[in-house]
Write a protein that holds these residues in place. Sequence first.
Motif, PDB file in Angstrom:
ATOM      1  N   ARG A 234     -29.321   1.211  -8.243  1.00 38.88           N
ATOM      2  CA  ARG A 234     -28.007   0.564  -8.115  1.00 38.88           C
ATOM      3  C   ARG A 234     -26.915   1.586  -7.804  1.00 38.88           C
ATOM      4  N   ALA A 235     -27.048   2.785  -8.372  1.00 41.88           N
ATOM      5  CA  ALA A 235     -26.068   3.836  -8.091  1.00 41.88           C
ATOM      6  C   ALA A 235     -26.150   4.291  -6.636  1.00 41.88           C
ATOM      7  N   GLU A 237     -26.661   2.579  -4.038  1.00 42.70           N
ATOM      8  CA  GLU A 237     -25.861   1.678  -3.204  1.00 42.70           C
ATOM      9  C   GLU A 237     -24.419   2.175  -3.103  1.00 42.70           C
ATOM     10  N   LEU A 238     -23.873   2.585  -4.229  1.00 44.54           N
ATOM     11  CA  LEU A 238     -22.486   3.043  -4.267  1.00 44.54           C
ATOM     12  C   LEU A 238     -22.336   4.388  -3.564  1.00 44.54           C
ATOM     13  N   VAL A 239     -23.306   5.269  -3.754  1.00 46.30           N
ATOM     14  CA  VAL A 239     -23.254   6.588  -3.131  1.00 46.30           C
ATOM     15  C   VAL A 239     -23.299   6.458  -1.610  1.00 46.30           C
ATOM     16  N   GLU A 241     -22.173   4.256   0.268  1.00 44.83           N
ATOM     17  CA  GLU A 241     -20.914   3.807   0.866  1.00 44.83           C
ATOM     18  C   GLU A 241     -20.091   4.993   1.354  1.00 44.83           C
ATOM     19  N   ARG A 242     -20.312   6.163   0.733  1.00 45.91           N
ATOM     20  CA  ARG A 242     -19.575   7.374   1.111  1.00 45.91           C
ATOM     21  C   ARG A 242     -20.462   8.404   1.811  1.00 45.91           C
ATOM     22  N   THR A 267     -32.151  -3.857  -2.181  1.00 41.73           N
ATOM     23  CA  THR A 267     -30.915  -3.086  -2.029  1.00 41.73           C
ATOM     24  C   THR A 267     -30.912  -2.182  -0.805  1.00 41.73           C
ATOM     25  N   PRO A 348     -24.212   2.264 -13.188  1.00 40.14           N
ATOM     26  CA  PRO A 348     -24.311   2.674 -11.782  1.00 40.14           C
ATOM     27  C   PRO A 348     -23.090   3.466 -11.324  1.00 40.14           C
ATOM     28  N   GLU A 349     -21.922   3.084 -11.790  1.00 38.68           N
ATOM     29  CA  GLU A 349     -20.705   3.763 -11.359  1.00 38.68           C
ATOM     30  C   GLU A 349     -20.674   5.209 -11.824  1.00 38.68           C
ATOM     31  N   ALA A 352     -23.359   7.219 -10.013  1.00 39.19           N
ATOM     32  CA  ALA A 352     -22.962   7.469  -8.625  1.00 39.19           C
ATOM     33  C   ALA A 352     -21.977   8.631  -8.543  1.00 39.19           C
ATOM     34  N   GLU A 353     -21.031   8.700  -9.460  1.00 42.34           N
ATOM     35  CA  GLU A 353     -20.075   9.811  -9.463  1.00 42.34           C
ATOM     36  C   GLU A 353     -20.787  11.136  -9.687  1.00 42.34           C
TER      37      GLU A 353
END
Length: 400
Positions: A234-235, A237-239, A241-242, A267, A348-349, A352-353
């Motif tokens: 899930r993380a 996915e966020l990574v 994006e950048r 995903t 996940p947030e 991801a950071e």
Amino acid sequence: MTPSRAPKNRAATRVVLATRLFAPEVSAGAFRLRALTRSLLGRAASVRVLTTTPPSTAPQGREEQPGLEISRFPVLRDSGGNVRGYVQYLSYDIPLFFRLLVSRYDLAVAEAPPTTGIVVAAISALRRRPYAYYAADVWTDGVAAIGAPRFVVAAIRWLEGVTMRHASTVLSISDEVTERIASFGVDPERIATVGNGIDTEVFNPDGEVGGDGTRYFVYTGTMSEWQGAEVFIRALELVRERVPDVRLRFFGQGSAEAQLRALATQTAPEAITFGGVVPPEQSAEWIRGAVGALVSIAPGLGYDFARPTKTYAAAACGTPVVFAGSDASSGAALVREHGLGVHAAFTPESVAEAMLELLGEHGTERAAQGRRARAAWIETNASLRAVGDAAADAVLRPLG
């Protein structure tokens, strides 16, 4: 059940090791027991390993050393090739009872699960021989964590308690595990905290690296419910994006693998691969080439005391760890206190950071310095060779 007779001649010590997993199988337990075996042989003991026939997926290879005999017996395995589950355990433990009856030994060493421990305890009582129990973790906590019925948890607690209280030595891999062992009423003087470690001859910063130059994160080893590795998918996915080109590679197997594969398909199937079980040397290559190694312990399931071996494997290769778990967990403290990577909350947030932080540092001089420092710390503090030596000294000590 406490044995009262033991040989006086250390040079003639015959050790029998009862374990469902042994080299060439790939697992943290198999690595620990191989290190213990080598250290026992170095102390002029002979070692007979009563283990299982490895699955077809296991790497090829044979352990050959003077004084070592490996006796293998077929066993039931689950669909993933694991000896995991009550029926699978009994398929090893029932034959073990008779294999031990006809084995000549001065000292036995039992590896978990507690059903194996109780078989070794019973035969050793009949033979009036001491035995040691290698408690890499506490199985009662594990079965409770996965929501097993109360009577199953109670049965495992009883088996585990009896096995450990009557052992001449209980080997623990950390202070946290030692505390849990003592809570079963085990005499503290019989508990030897030998630590956890990794084979630095295989896992080190030197050698080949995996991949084709594309940046990736790697997860190696067991995939189980209490680790919660889905947080990394899930993380990602966020990574992405950048950083759209980053990848995630899984190596290993476990009860949660099917769930993880399904989530990956939903995903980012083009960015997540599952490589199965690979030899340690190949695992080290993939870890060396990674931006970061992923380690997790799902909070609140009773495993916050664990310090996963995959943390040590990554750091030994110099690769920084992203540890996802409770702030109060032992794994998080290990990573923070020794500069082994980045701790993230189990979301996940937050993960991801942490992944983005490592991506930002990747390839810099600061990252290179960190890799050297991590590998040096492992060599000094968590070499599996040193762990094996400490374990061998502890199990032989009651023999005088």
